[in-house]
Design a protein around this motif. Structure first.
Motif, short mmCIF file in Angstrom:
data_model
loop_
_atom_site.label_atom_id
_atom_site.label_comp_id
_atom_site.label_asym_id
_atom_site.label_seq_id
_atom_site.Cartn_x
_atom_site.Cartn_y
_atom_site.Cartn_z
N ILE A 8 -26.69 -85.84 83.04
CA ILE A 8 -26.72 -85.04 81.81
C ILE A 8 -25.98 -85.74 80.68
CG2 ILE A 8 -26.92 -82.88 83.11
CD1 ILE A 8 -23.93 -82.48 82.67
N TRP A 9 -25.37 -86.84 80.97
CA TRP A 9 -24.58 -87.58 79.99
C TRP A 9 -25.37 -88.78 79.45
CZ3 TRP A 9 -19.67 -85.72 78.85
CH2 TRP A 9 -19.12 -84.81 79.77
N THR A 10 -24.94 -89.23 78.27
CA THR A 10 -25.46 -90.47 77.69
C THR A 10 -24.31 -91.47 77.63
OG1 THR A 10 -27.03 -89.24 76.33
CG2 THR A 10 -26.63 -91.53 75.74
N LEU A 11 -24.49 -92.63 78.24
CA LEU A 11 -23.43 -93.63 78.34
C LEU A 11 -23.54 -94.61 77.18
CD1 LEU A 11 -21.11 -95.04 79.81
CD2 LEU A 11 -22.81 -96.19 81.25
N HIS A 12 -22.45 -94.75 76.42
CA HIS A 12 -22.38 -95.66 75.28
C HIS A 12 -21.27 -96.68 75.49
CE1 HIS A 12 -24.90 -93.09 72.56
NE2 HIS A 12 -24.41 -92.12 73.33
N ARG A 13 -21.45 -97.82 74.88
CA ARG A 13 -20.36 -98.79 74.80
C ARG A 13 -19.50 -98.43 73.60
NH1 ARG A 13 -22.10 -103.32 73.13
NH2 ARG A 13 -20.29 -104.56 73.75
N GLY A 14 -18.19 -98.59 73.76
CA GLY A 14 -17.28 -98.27 72.67
C GLY A 14 -16.08 -99.19 72.67
N LYS A 15 -15.19 -98.96 71.72
CA LYS A 15 -13.96 -99.75 71.63
C LYS A 15 -12.87 -98.92 70.95
CE LYS A 15 -15.04 -101.96 67.20
NZ LYS A 15 -15.19 -103.24 66.48
N ARG A 16 -11.65 -99.27 71.27
CA ARG A 16 -10.51 -98.62 70.64
C ARG A 16 -10.37 -99.13 69.21
NH1 ARG A 16 -5.79 -96.21 72.90
NH2 ARG A 16 -6.45 -96.94 74.96
N LYS A 17 -10.15 -98.24 68.28
CA LYS A 17 -10.11 -98.64 66.88
C LYS A 17 -8.91 -99.51 66.56
CE LYS A 17 -12.57 -94.56 65.11
NZ LYS A 17 -12.48 -93.34 64.27
N THR A 18 -7.82 -99.34 67.26
CA THR A 18 -6.59 -100.07 66.92
C THR A 18 -6.62 -101.53 67.37
OG1 THR A 18 -5.60 -99.23 68.96
CG2 THR A 18 -5.18 -97.99 66.92
N ASN A 19 -7.06 -101.79 68.61
CA ASN A 19 -7.00 -103.17 69.13
C ASN A 19 -8.34 -103.71 69.63
OD1 ASN A 19 -7.34 -101.67 71.43
ND2 ASN A 19 -5.32 -102.13 72.31
N GLY A 20 -9.40 -102.92 69.49
CA GLY A 20 -10.72 -103.40 69.90
C GLY A 20 -10.93 -103.44 71.39
N GLU A 21 -10.09 -102.79 72.18
CA GLU A 21 -10.25 -102.78 73.64
C GLU A 21 -11.58 -102.14 74.02
OE1 GLU A 21 -8.18 -100.72 77.58
OE2 GLU A 21 -7.34 -100.42 75.58
N PRO A 22 -12.41 -102.80 74.83
CA PRO A 22 -13.71 -102.22 75.19
C PRO A 22 -13.57 -101.05 76.15
CG PRO A 22 -13.37 -104.28 76.37
CD PRO A 22 -12.21 -104.15 75.43
N VAL A 23 -14.36 -100.02 75.93
CA VAL A 23 -14.37 -98.83 76.79
C VAL A 23 -15.81 -98.37 76.93
CG1 VAL A 23 -12.03 -98.09 76.16
CG2 VAL A 23 -14.00 -97.31 74.81
N SER A 24 -15.99 -97.37 77.79
CA SER A 24 -17.28 -96.68 77.91
C SER A 24 -17.07 -95.23 77.50
CB SER A 24 -17.79 -96.74 79.36
OG SER A 24 -18.17 -98.06 79.70
N VAL A 25 -18.06 -94.69 76.78
CA VAL A 25 -17.97 -93.32 76.27
C VAL A 25 -19.18 -92.53 76.77
CG1 VAL A 25 -17.75 -91.85 74.24
CG2 VAL A 25 -16.78 -94.17 74.20
N PHE A 26 -18.90 -91.48 77.57
CA PHE A 26 -19.95 -90.58 78.04
C PHE A 26 -20.03 -89.42 77.04
CE2 PHE A 26 -18.71 -92.91 81.77
CZ PHE A 26 -19.86 -93.03 82.52
#
Length: 774
Positions: A27-45
């Motif tokens: 039921i989720w949509t998986l996106h690539r993301g990053k932290r605004k402060t240091n650009g650390e890569p994350v995943s956002v559901f």
């Protein structure tokens, strides 16, 4: 009205969603993301409330809550989250769905069994944690519930349907997966949900479905589970237990893990063992860590690249930084470094390498020197000159010959990055000392070879001051390979010499080697002489060619890579010889050297002397001796500024030591005294040598004339006529002294006899009380 002034919570969210890619995950949509402060890569559901049903919204909120409260290394890690009226944002570590990961691996040749074995181990361990420790049921295990991080680690996610074994105490029940997705029914076990089997029976059934899909692709129907397909033989018995028809016979996840870890089991291999050790490395003994890192080097070649970069590398860096692992981490560290980009290498490994060079551990230092070729291209000049070279030069004075040898060889890689002071002054000073004073012949040889190879990086002034004298010194070395290296050094740097230097300094030195006891030295010498003679003939035939021939004499230092691979046999071939000498006869160099030079060496005084020399013996030159040649004076003054001074020359302390004669202490300029020798020979008298005795200043050693005569008699023993004259003079002088002493003895004897006679005559009969007369 207040909604107009209200701030949008999405704008204050600490993470930014990248719009490039998105994947559907339940039921989720998986996106690539990053932290605004240091650009650390994350995943956002992301879950959009408006696009889902009421049941799906209930599942999304339940998953949001579970992700916050469940923490386990094998469960997808929760980082942050945001819940609004319109959507839910669930931020986790950077991952991709397992299906996409396996597809990418298939394009590269397929995922290896090692990687899959560790992945299944992680999922079973996470399932065991939920069932046995938390008393929860996942109820949604499958390919869609597994995610893979950057290191290739498998993480259990999709916690939408997680529920307690005994049901929710609040009475709220979540819908079953097949109620939301009708095609999920094929993953349900054949028994009814209210059967008397164990609570985990349905979980391990779905685990069997996951194993089938990992090896065979999407499951078309439930009956397909009977076909094993590509499931490995070692896993088949345990897989059959998972999908057995009797729910009571299905094993607990913990027991299934234990069964697969038996010897020869699917989960019993080096990759799984290494991962398990890394998870507990902080509590391991230092001896166990040392053994693990030693074995790790051999296993890294079969490990997945992502695993090495993102899991092994951090552990190696941590082990060196805080675990006191020492030199044992170097080999696996450089192996993993091959998988990094230039930017990653500069950021992660170079700071550690720079710190390693300051270590006093000899094992660490020698391994760094041996493997410098793997990381030298990533070092910048500032770091080399200020942080690395000051520590490396300590190896030139180390008491261990192996470290001295590796330090010399490392200069081939460091020289292009050294600044003016370090290269032309500091390094030349150490090379001068090594070439003159090191007791290991192969190290002296490699010093000469290295100097020839880095000559193109030296400035013109240093080349003019150093090269001829250094290579001339090498040609007087008692070690045959060093003499050959000196000849090759002249040949390789031929373009840096003017024709005057070739004729007056180089060719006379080379001509002396045409009668060298070692044939390989003679062969190289004749080749070099022919090359230099052809250059002189060219200029003699056409004087206009002088500028072309000497165009490189005053040239600036060449860029990296300009040096050819001359005398590579000495740098590579001498390594094994050096180790043999160090291992068999540390401190001496006689045996192998003599064997390699053949029978001719048996008659060579230089080889015999060097073989018998004690370790660390210094052959010094008498600085106070007045030179008979202006060229010799000039050469000594030039070399004293860079460390290649008279104290480091290959002269002897006394005649007959097998190094160089008194006339050779000018480092190749003794041939400039030929005119003086001729004049003295013309003034030699008749064999009786009367005039020679009266004219020669025997006691003078401070005047130029005395020095010339002294040099003459130190080298004139090879001339028969002069030898006769000298022996005659010494004989005449010796007879005069003998006669004089004999005469004095006779006079003294007569005087003593006269006194005795007088005393005897004066004696008379002694009376009582009379005083004795003398």
């Amino acid at each position: 009205m207040w909604s107009f002034f209200a701030r949008d919570p999405i704008k204050d969210f600490a993470y930014e969603i990248l719009p490039d890619t998105q994947e559907k995950s339940g039921i989720w949509t998986l996106h690539r993301g990053k932290r605004k402060t240091n650009g650390e890569p994350v995943s956002v559901f992301v879950y959009e409330v408006a696009q889902g049903t009421e049941q799906q919204t209930q599942l999304a909120k339940a998953a949001f809550k579970r992700m916050k409260t469940l923490r386990h290394p094998n469960i997808l890690a929760y980082v942050d989250g945001l819940e609004t009226e319109k959507s839910l944002y669930l931020v986790t570590e950077q991952v991709i769905p397992l299906a996409i990961h396996l597809k990418a691996q298939a394009e590269k040749g397929g995922a290896g069994e090692l990687e899959i074995s560790w992945g299944l181990h992680q999922i079973v361990k996470a399932l065991s944690f939920l069932v046995n420790d938390c008393h929860l049921l996942h109820n949604n295990l499958g390919m869609w519930a597994v995610f893979v991080d950057r290191a290739g680690e498998w993480k259990l996610g999709a916690l939408d349907h997680v529920a307690p074994e005994q049901g929710d105490p609040s009475g709220v029940s979540l819908p079953a997966p097949k109620a939301v997705y009708p095609d999920m029914e094929k993953y349900d076990p054949p028994e009814m949900s209210n059967s008397s089997g164990e609570k985990w029976a349905g979980e391990v059934w779905r685990l069997g479905c996951l194993i089938w899909e990992v090896f065979n692709g999407p499951l078309p129907r439930t009956s397909s589970l009977r076909s094993l397909g590509k499931i490995p033989k070692a896993l088949v018995p345990h897989y059959c237990e998972l999908v057995g028809a009797n729910p009571r016979a299905r094993p607990n996840p913990a027991r299934f893990l234990q069964n697969c870890r038996t010897p020869e089991g699917f989960l019993s291999n080096s990759f799984v063992e290494s991962n398990l050790f890394l998870e507990e490395i902080q509590i391991k003994d230092p001896a166990e860590k040392q053994q693990f890192f030693q074995d790790l080097s051999e296993n890294l070649d079969s490990f997945p690249e992502d695993f090495c970069k993102h899991k092994v590398l951090p552990q190696l860096l941590t082990a060196f930084e805080f675990g006191n692992a020492g030199a044992v981490v170097l080999t696996p560290l450089f192996k993993v470094g091959k998988f990094l980009s230039a930017e990653e290498y500069q950021q992660k490994i170079i700071p550690v390498i720079v710190k390693m060079f300051s270590s006093t551990d000899r094992a660490m230092r020698i391994r760094l020197l041996q493997q410098m070729e793997q990381f030298i291209q990533y070092l910048n000049e500032a770091a080399v000159n200020s942080q690395i070279f000051p520590h490396v030069v300590h190896g030139f004075t180390d008491t261990n010959p192996a470290i001295r040898e590796q330090t010399v060889k490392s200069m081939l890689l460091l020289a292009p990055k050294l600044n003016e002071a370090n290269l032309n002054q500091e390094l030349m000073r150490h090379f001068a000392r090594l070439q003159a004073r090191d007791e290991q012949g192969p190290i002296r040889c490699n010093t000469t070879v290295c100097l020839g190879k880095i000559a193109s990086y030296l400035n013109a002034g240093t080349r003019q001051r150093v090269l001829i004298s250094a290579f001339s010194r090498a040609t007087k070395d008692p070690f045959p390979a060093s003499r050959s290296a000196g000849v090759l050094g002249f040949a390789a740097t031929h373009n840096y010499y003017g024709i005057t230097e070739i004729a007056a300094r180089i060719l006379p030195t080379l001509c002396a080697l045409t009668v060298d006891p070692d044939k390989s030295v003679r062969d190289q010498t004749f080749k070099a002489i022919k090359s230099f003679l052809s250059k002189l003939e060219t200029v003699s035939e056409d004087p206009n060619m002088l500028a072309e021939v000497e165009k490189d004499v005053g040239s600036c230092a060449q860029p990296a890579g300009a040096s050819s691979s001359w005398a590579g046999w000495a740098v590579t071939g001498m390594s094994s010889l050096t180790s043999k000498l160090i291992r068999n006869t540390p401190g001496t160099e006689g045996g192998p050297a003599a064997e390699g030079s053949g029978p001719a060496n048996a008659t060579s005084p230089t080889s015999a002397t060097d073989s018998a020399s004690a370790p660390g013996r210094v052959y010094q030159f008498n600085v106070g001796r007045t030179s008979s040649s202006v060229a010799v004076k000039k050469q000594s003054s030039d070399w004293s500024s860079s460390g290649w001074d008279a104290d480091d020359s290959w002269s002897n302390e006394k005649e007959g030591q097998g190094q160089s004669s008194a006339g050779e202490e000018g480092w190749g300029n003794d041939w400039a005294d030929e005119e003086t020798d001729t004049l003295v020979n013309k003034s030699l008298p008749l064999p009786e040598g009367v005039r020679l005795t009266s004219e020669y200043n025997w006691d003078s050693s401070g005047t130029a004339k005395g020095a010339i005569q002294n040099d003459l008699f130190a080298s004139v023993s090879q001339r028969n006529t002069a030898s006769t004259a000298v022996s005659t003079v010494r004989t005449v002088r010796g007879l005069s002294k003998a006669e004089l002493s004999k005469k004095k003895r006779e006079e003294r004897r007569k005087e003593l006899e006269a006194k005795r006679a007088e005393r005897k005559a004066a004696k008379g009969p002694l009376k009582l009380g009379a005083r004795k007369l003398d």
